[in-house]
Design a protein around this motif. Structure first.
Motif, mmCIF file in Angstrom:
data_model
loop_
_atom_site.group_PDB
_atom_site.id
_atom_site.type_symbol
_atom_site.label_atom_id
_atom_site.label_comp_id
_atom_site.label_asym_id
_atom_site.label_seq_id
_atom_site.Cartn_x
_atom_site.Cartn_y
_atom_site.Cartn_z
ATOM 1 N N GLU A 90 0.864 -1.184 0.000
ATOM 2 C CA GLU A 90 0.000 0.000 0.000
ATOM 3 C C GLU A 90 0.898 1.231 0.000
ATOM 4 O O GLU A 90 1.883 1.269 0.740
ATOM 5 N N ARG A 94 0.485 11.508 3.000
ATOM 6 C CA ARG A 94 -0.178 12.336 4.017
ATOM 7 C C ARG A 94 0.190 13.786 3.803
ATOM 8 O O ARG A 94 1.385 14.104 3.643
ATOM 9 N N GLY A 99 -4.748 9.841 11.881
ATOM 10 C CA GLY A 99 -4.700 8.382 11.882
ATOM 11 C C GLY A 99 -3.470 7.781 12.536
ATOM 12 O O GLY A 99 -3.016 8.230 13.590
ATOM 13 N N SER A 100 -2.926 6.756 11.865
ATOM 14 C CA SER A 100 -1.826 5.978 12.468
ATOM 15 C C SER A 100 -0.559 6.815 12.645
ATOM 16 O O SER A 100 0.250 6.522 13.521
ATOM 17 N N ASP A 129 -1.233 -4.820 8.535
ATOM 18 C CA ASP A 129 -0.560 -3.982 7.529
ATOM 19 C C ASP A 129 0.633 -3.210 8.106
ATOM 20 O O ASP A 129 0.585 -1.977 8.212
ATOM 21 N N ASP A 175 -5.077 12.575 3.650
ATOM 22 C CA ASP A 175 -4.201 11.445 3.314
ATOM 23 C C ASP A 175 -4.987 10.445 2.472
ATOM 24 O O ASP A 175 -6.209 10.564 2.347
ATOM 25 N N LYS A 177 -4.633 6.172 0.482
ATOM 26 C CA LYS A 177 -3.891 4.933 0.230
ATOM 27 C C LYS A 177 -4.139 4.482 -1.203
ATOM 28 O O LYS A 177 -5.286 4.502 -1.668
ATOM 29 N N ASP A 196 -13.603 5.679 1.493
ATOM 30 C CA ASP A 196 -13.206 4.561 2.366
ATOM 31 C C ASP A 196 -11.693 4.506 2.534
ATOM 32 O O ASP A 196 -11.202 3.949 3.523
ATOM 33 N N GLY A 197 -10.952 5.020 1.550
ATOM 34 C CA GLY A 197 -9.501 4.842 1.550
ATOM 35 C C GLY A 197 -8.728 6.143 1.569
ATOM 36 O O GLY A 197 -7.542 6.175 1.215
ATOM 37 N N CYS A 198 -9.418 7.228 1.951
ATOM 38 C CA CYS A 198 -8.714 8.510 2.079
ATOM 39 C C CYS A 198 -9.362 9.302 3.208
ATOM 40 O O CYS A 198 -10.391 8.889 3.741
ATOM 41 N N ARG A 199 -8.729 10.372 3.594
ATOM 42 C CA ARG A 199 -9.375 11.292 4.556
ATOM 43 C C ARG A 199 -9.632 12.609 3.842
ATOM 44 O O ARG A 199 -8.723 13.158 3.193
ATOM 45 N N ARG A 215 -15.341 4.853 11.528
ATOM 46 C CA ARG A 215 -14.387 4.373 12.548
ATOM 47 C C ARG A 215 -14.694 4.989 13.904
ATOM 48 O O ARG A 215 -14.611 4.332 14.929
HETATM 49 O O1 C5P Z 1 -4.560 4.371 9.189
HETATM 50 P P1 C5P Z 1 -3.667 5.345 8.486
HETATM 51 O O2 C5P Z 1 -3.654 6.693 9.129
HETATM 52 O O3 C5P Z 1 -2.270 4.792 8.276
HETATM 53 O O4 C5P Z 1 -4.296 5.523 7.033
HETATM 54 C C1 C5P Z 1 -3.779 6.448 6.090
HETATM 55 C C2 C5P Z 1 -4.756 6.546 4.931
HETATM 56 O O5 C5P Z 1 -4.780 5.330 4.206
HETATM 57 C C3 C5P Z 1 -6.197 6.793 5.372
HETATM 58 O O6 C5P Z 1 -6.806 7.650 4.431
HETATM 59 C C4 C5P Z 1 -6.838 5.420 5.353
HETATM 60 O O7 C5P Z 1 -8.217 5.488 5.083
HETATM 61 C C5 C5P Z 1 -6.078 4.746 4.225
HETATM 62 N N1 C5P Z 1 -5.911 3.311 4.440
HETATM 63 C C6 C5P Z 1 -6.678 2.405 3.718
HETATM 64 N N2 C5P Z 1 -6.522 1.065 3.897
HETATM 65 C C7 C5P Z 1 -5.631 0.586 4.773
HETATM 66 C C8 C5P Z 1 -4.841 1.482 5.518
HETATM 67 C C9 C5P Z 1 -5.006 2.840 5.325
HETATM 68 O O8 C5P Z 1 -7.487 2.805 2.886
HETATM 69 N N3 C5P Z 1 -5.502 -0.718 4.928
#
Ligand code: C5P
Length: 237
Positions: A90, A94, A99-100, A129, A175, A177, A196-199, A215
């Motif tokens: 992945e 950012r 997040g993490s 991950d 951010d 992914k 679902d995969g970004c902020r 979340r």
């Molecule tokens: O959790 P984290 O802060 O590392 O996630 C960074 C970005 O990547 C966030 O936008 C989150 O939605 C996305 N992400 C994702 N799938 C994952 C891990 C992170 O879509 N398995």
């Protein structure tokens, strides 16, 4: 195009083979998961919203010179894509802390970063991950150096394109992914680009308009995705 057997069911999408060995059908389901599948709910309309959202973004990225697997919409919840040989990696960029990153470095959420941060993670649910670097990728043979460079270059090009696209809609791209794969020798963007995969935050109020609403149990998840789609001009009909 004929839909054949299910190849794989992910947490939010199912992947089907087709009568064309080079094409797959992605089915975006209403399932929404977080914390590596610990929290799962069905959210009405989410499959269709994400399918159309990702198709819209992939087209914008193609226009900006980022090659993607996207071929076209097939139905409300399905798209046709090229069948890629995916890297088990992945790529995250950012622009603002969240997040993490906040957990790992003990920094507060919402700091504007002086330059974007790029991170690699290994796709492995059981291991949650873990973060990796280019040495891990090289040492384990997950991708060659040329592919690593290409993924970084494309992930930054996506950042330039989408930061502007979202800014024009009054949104901050905090951010995101991405996942890449190989198709006939070329490296293409695969998977999806959805909330679902970004902020994504409202630029004025910093209201969260992405999966953090799920979340963090903030409610109005799909309504937020629809709000983003409406501002971008995505056709959700
Ligand atoms: O959790 P984290 O802060 O590392 O996630 C960074 C970005 O990547 C966030 O936008 C989150 O939605 C996305 N992400 C994702 N799938 C994952 C891990 C992170 O879509 N398995």
């Amino acid at each position: 195009m004929e839909k054949r057997e299910e190849l794989y069911a992910g947490k939010a999408k199912s992947v089907y083979l087709t009568d064309d060995p080079d094409r797959l059908i992605l089915h975006y389901r209403n399932d929404t998961s977080a914390f590596d599948g610990e929290k799962i709910e069905q959210l009405d309309r989410k499959g269709a919203v994400n399918n159309k959202f990702s198709a819209f973004i992939m087209q914008k990225l193609e226009d900006a010179g980022v090659p993607t697997h996207h071929e076209g919409l097939l139905s409300d919840e399905e798209s046709v894509v090229k069948k890629l040989d995916m890297f088990p990696i992945e790529c995250v960029i950012r622009n603002i802390t969240a997040g993490s990153l906040c957990k790992r470095l003990g920094v507060e959420e919402g700091m504007d970063l002086q330059t974007p941060i790029f991170e690699f993670f290994l796709k492995n649910d059981e291991l949650h991950d873990p973060m990796i670097n280019e040495y891990h990728i090289r040492a384990f043979g997950w991708a060659d150096d040329e592919a690593v460079e290409k993924m970084k270059e494309l992930t930054f090009r996506v950042n330039d394109t989408l930061t502007r696209l979202f800014a024009d809609a009054g949104l901050l791209l905090v951010d995101y992914k991405l996942e890449f794969g190989r198709y006939q020798g070329e490296i293409l963007l695969g998977d999806e680009f959805t909330p679902d995969g970004c902020r994504l935050w409202d630029a004025e109020t910093r209201k969260k308009l992405d999966k953090d609403r799920f979340r963090q149990g903030l409610g109005g998840v799909v309504e937020a995705y629809e709000e983003v789609a409406r501002r971008l001009g995505v056709d959700l009909s």
